[in-house]
Design a protein around this motif. Structure first.
Motif, mmCIF file in Angstrom:
data_model
loop_
_atom_site.group_PDB
_atom_site.id
_atom_site.type_symbol
_atom_site.label_atom_id
_atom_site.label_comp_id
_atom_site.label_asym_id
_atom_site.label_seq_id
_atom_site.Cartn_x
_atom_site.Cartn_y
_atom_site.Cartn_z
ATOM 1 N N MET A 71 -0.792 0.334 -0.703
ATOM 2 C CA MET A 71 -0.279 1.355 -1.613
ATOM 3 C C MET A 71 1.009 2.014 -1.117
ATOM 4 S SD MET A 71 -3.951 3.078 -2.640
ATOM 5 C CE MET A 71 -3.233 4.234 -3.788
ATOM 6 N N PHE A 72 1.591 1.458 -0.049
ATOM 7 C CA PHE A 72 2.783 2.087 0.525
ATOM 8 C C PHE A 72 3.977 1.157 0.491
ATOM 9 C CE2 PHE A 72 -0.843 4.212 2.453
ATOM 10 C CZ PHE A 72 -0.542 5.528 2.132
ATOM 11 N N ARG A 73 5.102 1.702 0.063
ATOM 12 C CA ARG A 73 6.353 0.951 0.002
ATOM 13 C C ARG A 73 7.028 0.894 1.369
ATOM 14 N NH1 ARG A 73 10.195 2.819 -4.694
ATOM 15 N NH2 ARG A 73 8.549 1.728 -5.831
ATOM 16 N N ARG A 74 6.849 1.937 2.138
ATOM 17 C CA ARG A 74 7.515 2.028 3.435
ATOM 18 C C ARG A 74 6.616 2.814 4.389
ATOM 19 N NH1 ARG A 74 13.177 2.477 5.334
ATOM 20 N NH2 ARG A 74 13.306 3.978 7.054
ATOM 21 N N ILE A 75 6.498 2.349 5.628
ATOM 22 C CA ILE A 75 5.719 3.028 6.663
ATOM 23 C C ILE A 75 6.643 3.245 7.859
ATOM 24 C CG2 ILE A 75 3.758 2.847 8.245
ATOM 25 C CD1 ILE A 75 2.416 1.023 6.166
ATOM 26 N N SER A 133 2.588 7.058 -9.875
ATOM 27 C CA SER A 133 3.220 7.128 -11.195
ATOM 28 C C SER A 133 2.600 8.262 -11.985
ATOM 29 C CB SER A 133 3.050 5.812 -11.954
ATOM 30 O OG SER A 133 3.524 5.935 -13.287
ATOM 31 N N ALA A 134 3.447 9.025 -12.669
ATOM 32 C CA ALA A 134 2.962 10.112 -13.521
ATOM 33 C C ALA A 134 2.550 9.615 -14.896
ATOM 34 C CB ALA A 134 4.047 11.176 -13.671
ATOM 35 N N ASP A 160 1.557 5.944 -15.514
ATOM 36 C CA ASP A 160 0.795 4.688 -15.543
ATOM 37 C C ASP A 160 -0.595 4.909 -14.941
ATOM 38 O OD1 ASP A 160 -0.211 2.165 -15.503
ATOM 39 O OD2 ASP A 160 1.449 1.241 -14.407
ATOM 40 N N PRO A 161 -1.625 5.073 -15.778
ATOM 41 C CA PRO A 161 -2.977 5.335 -15.261
ATOM 42 C C PRO A 161 -3.616 4.110 -14.611
ATOM 43 C CG PRO A 161 -3.037 5.074 -17.642
ATOM 44 C CD PRO A 161 -1.588 5.057 -17.251
ATOM 45 N N ARG A 162 -3.009 2.929 -14.821
ATOM 46 C CA ARG A 162 -3.568 1.710 -14.234
ATOM 47 C C ARG A 162 -3.236 1.569 -12.751
ATOM 48 N NH1 ARG A 162 -0.711 -2.323 -18.253
ATOM 49 N NH2 ARG A 162 0.932 -0.858 -17.625
ATOM 50 N N LEU A 163 -2.256 2.343 -12.293
ATOM 51 C CA LEU A 163 -1.845 2.242 -10.892
ATOM 52 C C LEU A 163 -2.920 2.833 -9.992
ATOM 53 C CD1 LEU A 163 0.683 1.310 -9.249
ATOM 54 C CD2 LEU A 163 1.358 3.716 -9.187
ATOM 55 N N PRO A 164 -3.398 2.075 -8.997
ATOM 56 C CA PRO A 164 -4.438 2.616 -8.099
ATOM 57 C C PRO A 164 -3.953 3.870 -7.368
ATOM 58 C CG PRO A 164 -3.923 0.314 -7.584
ATOM 59 C CD PRO A 164 -2.982 0.734 -8.632
ATOM 60 N N TYR A 165 -4.856 4.797 -7.148
ATOM 61 C CA TYR A 165 -4.496 6.027 -6.439
ATOM 62 C C TYR A 165 -5.689 6.507 -5.633
ATOM 63 C CZ TYR A 165 -3.164 10.838 -5.484
ATOM 64 O OH TYR A 165 -2.881 12.013 -4.856
ATOM 65 N N VAL A 166 -5.431 6.928 -4.416
ATOM 66 C CA VAL A 166 -6.455 7.511 -3.550
ATOM 67 C C VAL A 166 -5.951 8.884 -3.110
ATOM 68 C CG1 VAL A 166 -7.663 7.341 -1.343
ATOM 69 C CG2 VAL A 166 -7.356 5.296 -2.751
ATOM 70 N N TYR A 167 -6.804 9.873 -3.216
ATOM 71 C CA TYR A 167 -6.440 11.249 -2.880
ATOM 72 C C TYR A 167 -6.254 11.405 -1.378
ATOM 73 C CZ TYR A 167 -6.862 16.338 -2.485
ATOM 74 O OH TYR A 167 -6.652 17.663 -2.201
ATOM 75 N N ALA A 170 9.957 10.327 -9.983
ATOM 76 C CA ALA A 170 10.013 9.388 -8.862
ATOM 77 C C ALA A 170 8.741 8.545 -8.852
ATOM 78 C CB ALA A 170 10.161 10.131 -7.543
ATOM 79 N N SER A 171 8.861 7.344 -8.327
ATOM 80 C CA SER A 171 7.722 6.429 -8.294
ATOM 81 C C SER A 171 7.027 6.409 -6.941
ATOM 82 C CB SER A 171 8.182 5.013 -8.639
ATOM 83 O OG SER A 171 9.159 4.564 -7.705
ATOM 84 N N THR A 172 7.417 7.314 -6.048
ATOM 85 C CA THR A 172 6.767 7.383 -4.734
ATOM 86 C C THR A 172 6.433 8.833 -4.387
ATOM 87 O OG1 THR A 172 8.883 7.549 -3.544
ATOM 88 C CG2 THR A 172 7.953 5.329 -3.846
ATOM 89 N N MET A 173 5.433 8.977 -3.553
ATOM 90 C CA MET A 173 5.087 10.275 -2.974
ATOM 91 C C MET A 173 5.307 10.189 -1.471
ATOM 92 S SD MET A 173 1.528 12.490 -3.162
ATOM 93 C CE MET A 173 0.498 11.266 -2.325
ATOM 94 N N SER A 174 6.017 11.154 -0.901
ATOM 95 C CA SER A 174 6.280 11.187 0.534
ATOM 96 C C SER A 174 5.147 11.912 1.231
ATOM 97 C CB SER A 174 7.605 11.894 0.829
ATOM 98 O OG SER A 174 8.683 11.206 0.222
#
Length: 335
Positions: A25-29, A49-50, A52-59, A89-93
């Motif tokens: 789930m990460f673009r850059r580490i 994504s704000a 796209d509900p299909r995008l996997p997300y973990v809190y 934006a399509s990423t969360m820092s």
């Protein structure tokens, strides 16, 4: 000596629902550390994504546990300290720190009347819930009192005072969950960096701007006592003198020699290279780069590891001298 190895990291997160593998789930580490910081840092660009509900997300909760590693080796274990995201934006820092975060942001008042640095470290870590691994054994008795001092500064001060007696250099760093205090020595099987294989770029510089090649020792009234000089450096670079005031009843010769040793030709280098998990602050590398003239064993004083687009690279700041982060917080306890 080991050569380059390609590695791909895993990332795991713990929240109220359990532990989750979020490696995909990460673009850059980015994993980094430096000699002046007690914390290693893990920075993540999480794909979100704000719309796209299909995008996997973990809190990822603030203060939640997070770990990163390669294969069976855990390189980082710590907590989520901050996160930022935006609707456009399509990423969360996400910024995470290892458990040095608690040593940096907690304070204590303590008085020690003969404990060793290793004992002081174990006592403090036990109180503040920080697991301890291997601690360099000094056997040096510390007499010091501290008032509202950061935990890591108390530990740094204890090992700094020990270093003045043992002549050894020490470094605090975490290995997974546990705090280690290591002696800074040449790393067995140091990674080799060389052009044409794993070394990408190298920058090297020299300077005499801060050089001191003669120390003039005077007494408290300013009267000349003696001078300590690096005659070869004086002949080559010209006279660059310092003055040291010697306290009554003391001999400042050792301090003068230390000034000369610490203020010679400054040599600095930085490199970028293919990644290797052993390239971390406190370890040594051997570098061979003919254009810049680099052919030395060097200590790593700062490292940044980046995994992105299937490529793993490192940026390193190198030191040609074995130096430690020093601190002399608190005040001496009189006998």
């Amino acid at each position: 000596m080991e050569q380059y190895q390609y590695v791909h990291p895993w990332v795991r997160v713990r929240n109220d629902q359990g532990e989750w593998d979020v490696s995909h789930m990460f673009r850059r580490i980015t994993w980094s550390g430096d000699v002046d910081s007690v914390c290693r840092t893990l920075e993540l660009e999480m794909i979100v994504s704000a719309t796209d509900p299909r995008l996997p997300y973990v809190y990822l909760p603030l203060g939640g546990g997070i770990s990163m590693g390669v294969g069976n080796e855990t390189l980082f274990a710590g907590v989520v300290a901050s996160k930022d995201k935006s609707t456009d934006a399509s990423t969360m820092s996400v910024t995470c720190y290892d458990f040095g975060f608690y040593l940096k942001n907690s304070r204590a008042s303590r008085k020690y009347t003969g404990e060793t640095p290793e004992t002081i470290t174990r006592q403090l870590c036990s109180t503040y819930g920080v697991p301890v691994g291997s601690l360099a054994q000094t056997g040096v008795a510390i007499r010091r009192k501290f008032s509202a001092t950061e935990i890591y500064r108390i530990i740094d001060t204890a090992y700094t005072l020990a270093s003045q007696q043992t002549g050894k250099k020490y470094l605090l760093r975490f290995s997974g969950l546990r705090l280690d205090v290591i002696e800074r020595t040449v790393t067995p099987q140091s990674v080799i960096l060389q052009r044409g294989t794993n070394l990408q770029t190298a920058t090297y510089g020299e300077s005499i701007e801060n050089m001191k090649n003669r120390v003039i020792i005077v007494d408290s009234d300013g009267n000349f006592v003696r001078e300590i000089s690096d005659n070869a450096a004086v002949k080559r670079y010209g006279l660059l003198a310092d003055v040291l005031t010697q306290s009554d009843g003391e001999d400042a010769t050792a301090e003068a020699k230390e000034i000369l040793a610490d203020n010679g030709v400054e040599r600095r280098a930085s490199v970028t290279c293919l990644g290797h998990t052993k390239l971390i602050t406190g370890n040594t590398i051997y570098i061979a780069e003919p254009y810049t003239g680099l052919a030395n064993t060097c200590w790593i004083d700062e490292d940044t590891h980046v995994w992105q687009n299937g490529v793993y690279t490192c940026r390193l700041t190198l030191n040609f001298k074995n130096e430690m982060r020093e601190s002399e917080s608190g005040s001496e306890v009189e006998t």
